[in-house]
Structure formats: structure tokens, C-alpha cells
Design an enzyme around this catalytic site. Sequence first.
Site, short mmCIF file in Angstrom:
data_model
loop_
_atom_site.label_atom_id
_atom_site.label_comp_id
_atom_site.label_asym_id
_atom_site.label_seq_id
_atom_site.Cartn_x
_atom_site.Cartn_y
_atom_site.Cartn_z
N ARG B 295 6.63 -11.67 2.57
CA ARG B 295 5.49 -12.57 2.30
C ARG B 295 5.71 -13.85 3.10
O ARG B 295 6.54 -14.67 2.72
CB ARG B 295 5.44 -12.96 0.83
CG ARG B 295 5.31 -11.81 -0.14
CD ARG B 295 5.27 -12.38 -1.57
NE ARG B 295 5.07 -11.35 -2.56
CZ ARG B 295 6.03 -10.78 -3.27
NH1 ARG B 295 7.27 -11.16 -3.11
NH2 ARG B 295 5.75 -9.83 -4.13
N ARG B 331 4.01 -9.44 6.63
CA ARG B 331 2.58 -9.62 6.37
C ARG B 331 2.14 -10.98 6.90
O ARG B 331 2.79 -11.99 6.61
CB ARG B 331 2.32 -9.53 4.87
CG ARG B 331 0.87 -9.72 4.49
CD ARG B 331 0.65 -9.61 3.00
NE ARG B 331 1.20 -10.72 2.27
CZ ARG B 331 1.24 -10.76 0.94
NH1 ARG B 331 0.78 -9.76 0.23
NH2 ARG B 331 1.76 -11.81 0.34
N GLU B 430 -6.07 -3.36 -0.26
CA GLU B 430 -6.24 -4.04 -1.54
C GLU B 430 -7.70 -4.10 -1.93
O GLU B 430 -8.04 -4.35 -3.08
CB GLU B 430 -5.69 -5.47 -1.52
CG GLU B 430 -5.00 -5.89 -0.28
CD GLU B 430 -4.47 -7.30 -0.29
OE1 GLU B 430 -4.06 -7.78 -1.35
OE2 GLU B 430 -4.45 -7.91 0.79
N ASN B 453 -1.66 -4.75 -6.92
CA ASN B 453 -1.94 -5.91 -7.78
C ASN B 453 -3.40 -6.32 -7.62
O ASN B 453 -4.13 -6.50 -8.60
CB ASN B 453 -1.06 -7.11 -7.42
CG ASN B 453 0.40 -6.84 -7.67
OD1 ASN B 453 0.81 -5.72 -7.96
ND2 ASN B 453 1.22 -7.87 -7.54
N ASP B 454 -3.84 -6.44 -6.37
CA ASP B 454 -5.23 -6.83 -6.15
C ASP B 454 -6.18 -5.65 -6.20
O ASP B 454 -7.31 -5.78 -6.67
CB ASP B 454 -5.37 -7.57 -4.80
CG ASP B 454 -4.95 -9.03 -4.91
OD1 ASP B 454 -4.54 -9.61 -3.91
OD2 ASP B 454 -5.04 -9.57 -6.04
N ARG B 464 -6.22 -10.29 -14.16
CA ARG B 464 -5.13 -10.00 -15.09
C ARG B 464 -4.53 -11.24 -15.74
O ARG B 464 -3.81 -11.14 -16.71
CB ARG B 464 -4.05 -9.19 -14.38
CG ARG B 464 -3.27 -9.99 -13.38
CD ARG B 464 -2.33 -9.16 -12.57
NE ARG B 464 -1.30 -8.53 -13.38
CZ ARG B 464 -0.15 -8.09 -12.88
NH1 ARG B 464 0.10 -8.22 -11.60
NH2 ARG B 464 0.74 -7.50 -13.64
N CYS B 501 3.17 -1.77 -1.86
CA CYS B 501 3.99 -2.96 -2.12
C CYS B 501 3.59 -3.66 -3.40
O CYS B 501 4.08 -4.73 -3.71
CB CYS B 501 3.94 -3.92 -0.93
SG CYS B 501 2.28 -4.34 -0.42
#
Lengths: 92, 570
Positions: B295, B331, B430, B453-454, B464, B501
Site C-alpha cells: 500500500r 499498488r 473492487e 473489502n470494497d 461496514r 488482497c
Amino acid sequence: MIEKLVKIIDPIGLHARPASILVATASKYAENNVEIVINENKIVDAKSILVVMGLALEAEQEFKIRVNGNNSKKVINEIVSFLEEKNILITV
Amino acid sequence: MKIIGIPASNGISISKVYKYVKNELVVSDKLIDDVDSELTKLSKAIEKTVMSLREIRDITAKNIDEDHALIFDAHLQIATDPEFKRQCKELIVNQKENAAKAYRDVSLGFISLFEAMENQYMKERAEDIKDVSERVLSYLLGVTLKDLSLINEEVIIVANDLTPSDTIQLNKKYIKGFITNVGGKTSHTAIMARSLEIPAVVGTYDVLDKVKNGELMILDGNEGLAITLPTNDEITRHLLKIEELKIIKDNNSKFKDKKTTTKDKKEVELVANIGSTSDIDSVLSNGAEGIGLYRTEFLYMNVNDYPTEEAQFQAYRKALEMMEEKKVIIRTLDIGGDKQLPYMGMEEELNPFLGHRALRLCLEKKDLFKTQLRALLRASCYGDLHIMFPMVATLNEFREAKDFLLECESELLTEGVKISKNYKVGIMVEIPAVAILADKFAKEVDFFSIGTNDLIQYSLAADRMNQKVAYLYQPYNPAILRMVKMVIDASHKEGKWTGMCGEMAGDLIAAPILLGLGLDEFSMSATSILEVRHLFSKLNFQDMKKMAIKTLDMSTNQEVKSFVLKILHK
């Protein structure tokens, strides 16, 4: 007393790192006064980070660096060439 | 007393409470007679401040890295500012103000000056001034300022919240965990705790009110709870748990240098998610086969200004060199939304999660993007570089980004810079539209990495972090599993691969399903790797395949979860 007219070339202007570098450089010269002159009514201490950042100077803006005290010619040349090397400003 | 929160980082600690509360600094208006004495008080306070800032700066450089230590260089400049001192002196000498009042008044002056500026970056500098003034004032008033980095005994930190700046100062040797009032599982506090590999519990609402300094506390990061003033019985039980966890850890450690294979010899890759190069030691010691997500936002955060091409190049090169021949997926900048950069001067959006962020931002601010891409390309010769674009929504966006990357490459080649011919370019999946059109994307990207996550939030249209709808964050929902399968199949058809990921990759219930669906690479926090490798070594791939196919035909999150748990328990 000696002055040089300079122009800011760093794209982000005179804040953050460039301001920090200018102030740190000016502060090295304990025997001299180093000032930034915007106009005769606006002259500030180049050793003060808060005041220099507070000017919020942008790229392309011009101002004078003014040095007083011993060896002012040598001091101003050192300061300006160092800042030129760092691509923060150029002499006009 | 039991305190419940959200588990943020695994591990159990039994230690003393250290309440991290900012002290109130009360300044009096009393006038003074002895001007010299006040002036001396002022210089002494500034001197002490300079000394502690230097210490903190060095500790930060040692614990994290040079870049993060720069924040404290800026603080040092503010503390020694001559104009500041001049104004204080004037108030002390001419107005007979006491040193603390003079200092406070001058600091308020500068703070309002900066807060009033339009530039967001300048506004943020007011925070620095507040921070430094607090320090000087606390010396002037004889009030102890809590410096997390100066803690030198074993404690569990209890706070309302811990900012990245706070956590940067923490020394693992003494900090045995933290527990906060606010925060969620993916908040910075949580991510930092996992990087430091210390237990953490967040989102407790009111732990700070419920504890006293120095009290004994049991902190269970696995369960997301804390026990204050524990009974001997509770202590014994948890000491046993700590032993158990250690045994599991030791067992898992046997898997450190092994490849990840199932009982029937199916191989997959287990790699790690990192935020900075300082995480890499943990990545290697946990037996990761590569880095599935670096990241890069952390290079842009907690610093005063955009990281230069040179600074970025050094970081990417370090990561590639440390990982040697192992793959490193980096990324590109993923900010906006909940991740803001104060010096960027961004406008507030009404809906930041659906807004101008990540790749969209980079395609608009091409100089910013160029600096990062150049740094990445320059680093490409030092290892197995994979560049990944976040938040891709359309094929045109990918094409634009890729073309721009190639332009940067040409420029560098003309400048005589060496660039690897083997670097890869892929995307995060995502946004649902990409999953559904994966077959078209698969023809043009080198790989996919699913950001669950997204993806889950966008697909089920729920935040969330919003307590009211967090129940809709359903990783085992068949809709999500079907999308994952679409992406995997699309990539395999073109001879490419798919990784993941998002948190789901390290989830012990989801991982077997993903294995069965054909996921090639699982990227997770380093500390989860050995456990997952151990788990996979006990599974039969063909059985997982059959299990996964069945889940695709189910209707609810719960159905899938119960089914998988039943199969795994056999």
C-alpha cells in the site's frame, strides 16, 4: 547590507520542505540577519519558519533576500546558491 | 469487569494499564514582577522541548523510518522559531505577562493565522503548532506530557483513539497492546497493531472511562475483549491461553519455509499485505512467498509534502531487493475517500467512497501519477515488480493508465535509465462492473487481485463501518463467491492468474472456498500466513473444489458459512 532578487521555482511554493530548507539555511548564520523583503513595508525574519510559511508565497513569486552583518556578500551568495541547487529559487 | 470491543489484532497480553489522555493545561492571568525569572523559565521550557523532540525524532527514525521522523524535524523548527520567542519576550517584558500566558497567547496568534488560511495544507500546520505549544506549555506549567515513545515499562495503552502519529512512536518492547474507544477493524490503529504484531481491541466506546492507570488488564485481541481487575482464576486461564497460542504458533512455524500445498499436491501462493518497507522483516520471518499488496499511501501520509520521485524510488527498490526473487505487487496511490492528504488541498465530497479517488485522481493529476510511475519503473530492475492500479472501473481507465505508464517508460529509456522488460501490470478488482466484465479485462491485464473489502461493500451497498448496516458485509454471500469465480475463470481462460488482497483471503472459513474456486494467490497480513498454510496442508483440493461449487448454488451468507464449517470439521 546586501540584497538579491530571487524567484521561487519550486512548484509547491514556499511551504513545507522548501520553506524548511530556506529557514534552516538562513539559521546557520548566527552572526548575520537574514531577511525576506516583499516590499519596504513587509520585511520578515528568514530564520522564522512560522513567519516564512505564513507568507504563503507561491511559485513564480519574487522577493528579495537581504543580509546584514559580517561577510554579508559571502553569506548571501552561499544561501542563494544552496537554494538554487535545491531547485527552490533562482536569481532574477 | 469485561469490556467488549472489535478484535483488531491477534494476541493476548496481561499488563498494566497506561491511560493516554491529553492533559489539561491551565494558564493563569497573573502578572509578574521578576521579568528575568520568567524569561529564564521560557528558555528552559523551550530547551527541554527541543531535547524531547530530538529524542522522539531519533526513536521514530529507528522504529519506523527516516521519512516519518521528518514530522518531528518540522516540530523542532517551530519550537526554536525566533519570531515566536521575540513575541513572547515582548509580552513578558512590556506587559509583565507570566511566561505560560505569554507563550499561550503567542501560540494562539499563530494558530489562528494558519487556521484562517485557505490552503488545506497550511490549515494542517496549525495542528503542528498546537502540538509543539502543548509541549512547551506543559514544561512551563510543570505538567507531565505523555510521550508514548518515552514509555519504558511494559504497558497496555488505553486511549480514546490513536493516530498514526501516536502509533509511530510505539516501542514494541514495552507496548504490549492497545485498546481504544473508537476505531474499526480496518482503521489505522488496527493496521498499525497488526504491523507491530501486538494485540489490539478497538471500538469499545468507553474503555477509557472504565479503567485506572496502573491497573492490571488482560487484553484479548483474538476475541476483541479486555478484562480489568482480573481474578486469579481469569489470569490463570489466560496464561494458559497464551501458552496454547504459543504452541500453535510454534507448530505453524514448521511451515515457514515450505511451499503452500494441499494434501493432493495442489500449489497456491501465500503472500503478504504491507504498508511500508519496515513490515518486510515480519513478512520474511512469517514465510510469505511474496508481497501481494504494498500500500503506497503510507509514503504520502504523515509527511508534510508529496514524496519525491527519489524517495519513492528508494522505498520501492528496498522492497524489491529485500524480497529478492519473490514477487512484489505495488499498488499505485489509493487515496481519497476516507484517506485524505492534507497537503493536497482536496475539496470535500458528499460521497467520498464513490468519488474522485485512487486511479481517477491519478489520471487527473498526471504529474503526481508520473512521479510514482517513474519511481516504480526505475525500481523495476531490482526485483520481480508487479504494478497494480486500484479502483479501476472501466477498460478505458486501464488503457489510459497503461498508456501513460508506457509513455513514462519511453521517457526514462530516452534518459538512459535501465528498466526491466519483465515487470507486470495488473488491476485490483473492487468495483463490481469489473468483475462482471472480467473476460474483457483479462485480455489486457497481466493479473487480477480481488479487493474484497470494497467489492463486498459496493456489491451489497453497505458501509461496514456503519453499525446499522454492518451485518450486510457478507463475505460468504453466494453473490460475492460467484463474482470471484467469474474473475478467476476469466483470468485462467487467458492464461493469467487471480489473487486476492482483501481480508477474506486470510479468513479461515473463506480461504478453503477460495482454494476450491481456483484462486491462485492469497495475500493477507503476514501473521496469518503460517496458519493458512498449515490449514491448506490438511485439505484436499478436489474436495474443496466440490465444496466450492456447491456454495455457488446456495442462497445466503449463513447457508454457505454453516455448510463450509460442517465440511471443515470432518
